[in-house]
Motif scaffolding. Structure first.
Motif, mmCIF file in Angstrom:
data_model
loop_
_atom_site.group_PDB
_atom_site.id
_atom_site.type_symbol
_atom_site.label_atom_id
_atom_site.label_comp_id
_atom_site.label_asym_id
_atom_site.label_seq_id
_atom_site.Cartn_x
_atom_site.Cartn_y
_atom_site.Cartn_z
ATOM 1 N N VAL A 55 74.792 -9.744 -46.973
ATOM 2 C CA VAL A 55 75.214 -10.457 -48.169
ATOM 3 C C VAL A 55 75.853 -9.833 -49.163
ATOM 4 N N ARG A 72 84.505 -21.792 -40.202
ATOM 5 C CA ARG A 72 83.068 -21.597 -39.862
ATOM 6 C C ARG A 72 82.473 -22.634 -39.533
ATOM 7 N N SER A 74 79.226 -24.848 -37.034
ATOM 8 C CA SER A 74 77.515 -24.744 -36.728
ATOM 9 C C SER A 74 77.579 -23.911 -35.065
ATOM 10 N N LEU A 100 80.658 -12.863 -47.419
ATOM 11 C CA LEU A 100 79.474 -13.261 -46.583
ATOM 12 C C LEU A 100 78.571 -13.591 -47.918
ATOM 13 N N ASP A 101 78.118 -14.953 -47.989
ATOM 14 C CA ASP A 101 77.234 -15.487 -49.266
ATOM 15 C C ASP A 101 75.766 -15.885 -48.850
ATOM 16 N N SER A 102 75.255 -15.850 -47.676
ATOM 17 C CA SER A 102 74.123 -16.311 -47.528
ATOM 18 C C SER A 102 73.631 -15.705 -46.204
ATOM 19 N N THR A 103 72.372 -15.434 -46.099
ATOM 20 C CA THR A 103 71.722 -14.694 -44.745
ATOM 21 C C THR A 103 71.748 -15.913 -43.701
ATOM 22 N N GLY A 104 71.365 -15.167 -42.587
ATOM 23 C CA GLY A 104 71.213 -16.184 -41.250
ATOM 24 C C GLY A 104 72.571 -15.934 -40.208
ATOM 25 N N HIS A 106 76.067 -16.757 -38.685
ATOM 26 C CA HIS A 106 77.572 -17.198 -39.073
ATOM 27 C C HIS A 106 78.226 -17.412 -37.750
ATOM 28 N N THR A 125 75.070 -12.098 -37.552
ATOM 29 C CA THR A 125 73.739 -12.444 -38.298
ATOM 30 C C THR A 125 73.720 -11.432 -39.439
ATOM 31 N N SER A 127 71.979 -10.144 -43.057
ATOM 32 C CA SER A 127 70.682 -10.162 -43.526
ATOM 33 C C SER A 127 71.002 -9.965 -45.170
ATOM 34 N N SER A 128 69.760 -9.959 -45.802
ATOM 35 C CA SER A 128 69.841 -9.667 -47.390
ATOM 36 C C SER A 128 70.331 -8.544 -47.721
#
Length: 216
Positions: A55, A72, A74, A100-104, A106, A125, A127-128
């Protein structure tokens, strides 16, 4: 007041530099940029393999405006190469940087014609925090051991106790043997006062008597 303003500006610059240092800019595709790859979807899959995305990092999509775009989507839209489930707005002007503003997971695709089906799509993927790239493990830490220096025993005199007598052997008593009692060393008499001390005492008494005669 001027000093306070200077300190404040310095603090802000330090914070900005730290934030900039914490971000990693990933140029998507490196040299090929964001385009239809010649080797199909494997191009961007291989590019993302081994990289760590966290992030705050930035994806830099290099493409020519009106030739490509970025959206972007799903996972389902990524697999089907359609824009039925968009996440965010379609970006049509390139090049563009996406933070990149979120984990998971993309997923990004190009919606132009058959570009996605030909391999212009990216899955990563996030990470934090930045860590070890997937598929690799950190090297085990080795604790250095300090070699021990052998101690040299100090030499000792290995003399049997039987060879070192501690007392005089007893003397045999018999008809021809006479035990002589131990002799006591004579003590010296106290020294008699020397004649010079007597002379000095007489002279001192004479001087005292002479002084007293002048006084009285």
């Amino acid at each position: 007041m001027a000093k306070f303003i200077g300190v404040t500006i310095g603090f802000v610059l330090v914070v900005l530099l730290q934030c900039a240092a914490a971000q990693t800019v990933h140029v998507v595709g490196d040299g090929i940029g964001w385009t239809v790859p010649s080797n199909g979807p494997a191009a961007y899959t291989n590019w993302a393999t081994g990289k760590s995305f966290a992030v705050g990092d930035i994806l830099s999509f290099n493409f020519a405006t009106t030739a490509h775009d970025v959206l972007r989507v799903s996972e389902a839209s990524y697999d089907a190469c359609n824009n039925a489930n968009p996440i965010g707005d379609l970006i049509t002007t390139g090049p563009v940087n996406i933070t990149l503003d979120s984990t998971g997971d993309h997923y990004y695709i190009c919606t132009f014609s058959q570009h996605c089906q030909l391999g212009q799509k990216l899955a990563i993927t996030v990470s934090s925090s930045a860590g070890t790239p997937p598929g690799s493990s950190p090297a085990p830490s080795v604790t250095p051991t300090t070699p021990t220096t052998p101690t040299t025993p100090s030499p000792t005199n290995n003399v049997p106790a039987a060879d070192c007598p501690t007392s005089d052997p007893p003397r045999a008593s018999g008809p021809g043997t006479q035990n002589t009692p131990g002799r006591l060393s004579p003590t010296s008499p106290p020294a008699a006062p020397s004649s010079s001390s007597k002379v000095l005492a007489g002279v001192f008494i004479s001087v005292i008597a002479l002084i007293l005669s002048f006084m009285f």
